[in-house]
Design an enzyme around this catalytic site. Sequence first.
Site, mmCIF file in Angstrom:
data_model
loop_
_atom_site.group_PDB
_atom_site.id
_atom_site.type_symbol
_atom_site.label_atom_id
_atom_site.label_comp_id
_atom_site.label_asym_id
_atom_site.label_seq_id
_atom_site.Cartn_x
_atom_site.Cartn_y
_atom_site.Cartn_z
ATOM 1 C CE LYS A 17 -1.581 -21.860 30.872
ATOM 2 N NZ LYS A 17 -2.305 -21.662 29.588
ATOM 3 N NE ARG A 67 2.283 -19.073 39.855
ATOM 4 C CZ ARG A 67 1.212 -19.426 40.550
ATOM 5 N NH1 ARG A 67 0.830 -20.679 40.550
ATOM 6 N NH2 ARG A 67 0.543 -18.561 41.262
ATOM 7 C CE LYS A 77 -5.071 -18.235 22.412
ATOM 8 N NZ LYS A 77 -5.862 -18.843 23.454
ATOM 9 C CD GLU A 110 -2.706 -15.326 24.526
ATOM 10 O OE1 GLU A 110 -2.474 -14.997 25.692
ATOM 11 O OE2 GLU A 110 -3.486 -16.252 24.233
ATOM 12 C CD GLU A 135 -9.205 -18.432 22.058
ATOM 13 O OE1 GLU A 135 -9.406 -17.471 22.805
ATOM 14 O OE2 GLU A 135 -8.311 -19.258 22.243
ATOM 15 C CD1 TRP A 171 3.900 -11.457 34.602
ATOM 16 C CD2 TRP A 171 2.463 -10.239 35.792
ATOM 17 N NE1 TRP A 171 3.038 -10.855 33.724
ATOM 18 C CE2 TRP A 171 2.138 -10.100 34.424
ATOM 19 C CE3 TRP A 171 1.688 -9.553 36.730
ATOM 20 C CZ2 TRP A 171 1.080 -9.315 33.970
ATOM 21 C CZ3 TRP A 171 0.634 -8.765 36.283
ATOM 22 C CH2 TRP A 171 0.344 -8.655 34.922
ATOM 23 C CG HIS A 174 -23.512 -1.635 12.582
ATOM 24 N ND1 HIS A 174 -24.605 -0.854 12.273
ATOM 25 C CD2 HIS A 174 -23.875 -2.913 12.326
ATOM 26 C CE1 HIS A 174 -25.596 -1.644 11.880
ATOM 27 N NE2 HIS A 174 -25.168 -2.896 11.888
ATOM 28 C CB CYS A 210 4.348 -13.576 41.951
ATOM 29 S SG CYS A 210 4.431 -11.846 41.495
ATOM 30 C CG ASN A 230 1.143 -14.311 43.778
ATOM 31 O OD1 ASN A 230 0.914 -13.341 43.054
ATOM 32 N ND2 ASN A 230 0.588 -15.493 43.587
ATOM 33 N N GLY A 231 0.672 -11.080 44.757
ATOM 34 C CA GLY A 231 -0.569 -10.331 44.967
ATOM 35 C C GLY A 231 -0.298 -8.840 44.931
#
Length: 608
Positions: free
Chosen positions: A603, A27, A485, A488, A481, A74, A504, A2, A98-99
Site C-alpha cells: 500500500k 501496507r 485496477k 492489480e 486507471e 515486504w 498504431h 515493510c 524498512n528500505g
Amino acid sequence: MCGIVGIAGTRDVAPVLMEALRRLEYRGYDSAGIATLVDGVIERRRASGKLNKLDVVLKQTPLAGHTGIGHTRWATHGTPTEANAHPHSTARVAIVHNGIIENFRELKAELVAKGHSFESQTDSEVAAHLVSQYLDDGLAPGEAAKTAVARLTGAYSIAMIFKGHEGLLVGARKGSPLALGFGETESYLGSDAFALAPFTNRVAYLEEGDVAVIQGIDVAIFDAAGRPANREIKITTASAAIVEKAGHSHFMAKEIHEQPVVIGHTLAHYLDPAGPSVRRLGVGLRPALASATRLTISACGTAYYAGMVGKYWFEKLARLAVEIDVASELRYRDPVYPEHGAALFITQSGETADTLAALRDAKAQGQTTIAIVNVPESSIAREADINLPTYAGPEIGVASTKAFTCQLAALASFAIAAGVARGHLTAEDEKSLCASLLETPRHIAELLKQEAQIKAVAEKVAKARDVLYLGRGPSYPLALEGALKLKEISYIHAEGYAAGEMKHGPIALIEEDVPIIVIAPHDQYFEKTISNMQEVMARGGKVLLISDAKGVHMAGKTWASITVPTTNAFITPLLYAVPVQLLAYFAALARGTDVDQPRNLAKSVTVE
Ligand code: M6R
C-alpha cells in the site's frame, strides 16, 4: 511495504507488538516477526506469510519481555521465507529495517572477512552485523548504532534492541519514515502514527539522518551530524479505532461505497456552496498560479493518473502549461524547471519514495512545491510548501479508489481557482463549474445503485485473459486507471490506450475473446472515440461501452454497456472512475483473488 514497531515498555510487549503490526498490515507484507529481551537475552519469533501464522508460532512458543521490536516484511532482497523475515539478529543486537541498504554487498564482504556469518539473503541483516561489530569493538549501544547507520547508503528506517540493555531502543531514519511515540511509562517507535495510535497520541517524526536513543521514557535525538536535536511533539489525529469493513466483504468495496461522502468532505474543504466558488487554497497559491509559466505534476500509479486528468483541466480551464511525468522518471531525468515555477505532487500515503524524492528535487531547484495528500502527517504533507489535503480517510485496500476520486475533487477545485486567478474563467464560469462539482456525490450515489448490473458484466470480463481499455481526452487516463485496477487485483492482463492510438499497433490484439472496454461520455471526444470503437467491432472485438444514456443510445449495439448519469462533461472523470473500480472489484471476486492485499503489492511504497 515493510512496517516497523518498537516498544521500550513496562509490560509483556509481544501482544502489544502484534496489535501494532496488525495496524500496519494494510501496507502489504509477506512475512513477519518480533524480537524481545527475555531476561536480557534476545529471542525471536518469525513466520513467512500473514500475521496469523506468526500468531500460531507465538501461541506455541510464547515470548515474554518488556522491550521489543516487530516487523512486517515486504520482500525486496530474498524470498519471503522465515529465514529472511525480520528481526535479524546477532547475539548482541536485533534489528528491523524498512528500505534498501544499497551498499550491503561491500559491507557484507567486510564483515565476512571479520568472521561474521549470515543466515539470510537480505540486505537488512548486514545492519545487525555492522552494529554488532561496533559493539565488539567496545562502543556503547547508542554509539555503535550511530556509527553503523552513518555507513549505510540507500534508504532506511531501523529499530534496534540490545542484549543486556532492558528498556533501550534505538531508531534511525533516512529516506523511510519513522515516528516516535511518547507514553506515560513507555516509549514507542513506529512506521506511522497509525501504528502507535492505540498507545499514545503524542508523536514526533524523525528527520533525515536522525538517530533516536530511547531508554524507557527518556529520549535523546541526534541529527545527521551527531548533534543533539529537538523534534516537535505533535498531537496526532490518527485514530486508535481499528478501521472496520462496515458490513462489506472487503475494504475495497467499503471504500468504493464511501466515495459520495468523502468526495463531499473534500469538496466541502475547497468550495463555498453559497457561491458556489472556490474558497480555500494554500496561502500564496493563487498569486503563484496567476503568474506561473508552467506547472510540473508528478506522482506514481493511480495518483499519477489523477495528475493526468488534472493536466486536461489545467490546460483547458486555466491555459496553464503542464508537464507531467511519473516520479520514478522525473527524479532521475534532470528536468528543466522554469524559474519560480510550481510543482505539484499527488499521493495518498504521502510516503511514496519516488514521489518524495521528486518533490525534494523540485524544491532544491527553486520550485514552489504543492502536494495533494491524503495522510495529513506524512512526509510529503510535512515537506511540501503548500499542502492541499484530501479527506478520503484511511484507505486500507491496496487498490486506490476513494483516494483517487478525492484527488480528482481537489484537482478540479484547484484547476477552477487557477482559471479564475489567470483570468480565463469568469465569475459565472466559476459558479457553474463549482455547481457541477458539488453535484458529484449525488451522481456517484446514484451510480452505485447499478452495482448488481456491473457485477454481471464484470463476471463476463473475468473470463478473459487480456482486456483493453480505451478512452480519449480526460477519459484516456481513466482507461489507464481501469487497466491498472483490473490487473492489480484480478491478475488479468490489461492495457489502457488513447483510443486514437489503436490503429498504431494495439488493434493487432483484437480477437473475439479480448473484451475492449470503451470509456466514452457523450462529450466533445465522443464521435471520434465511437469511430475507434467501430474499427474494433469491425474486427470482431467485443466492446463494453461505458457512457451516458445518449452515448449508449447513439453507439448502437455493443457486447455490453454501463450507463452513467448524464452530467456536465467537466466532472465525468469522477463518475466514470466508479464503474471502472467496480468492474475490477467484481472481476477479482469472480477469480477468487485477495482483493485487499493482492500478491506482490504494497500500500505504501517506501522503497524506490
Ligand atoms: O500513496 P501513493 O498515492 O503515492 O501511491 C501511489 C501508487 O503506489 C498507488 O496509487 C498504486 O498505484 C495503487 N496500488 C493503485 O491502485
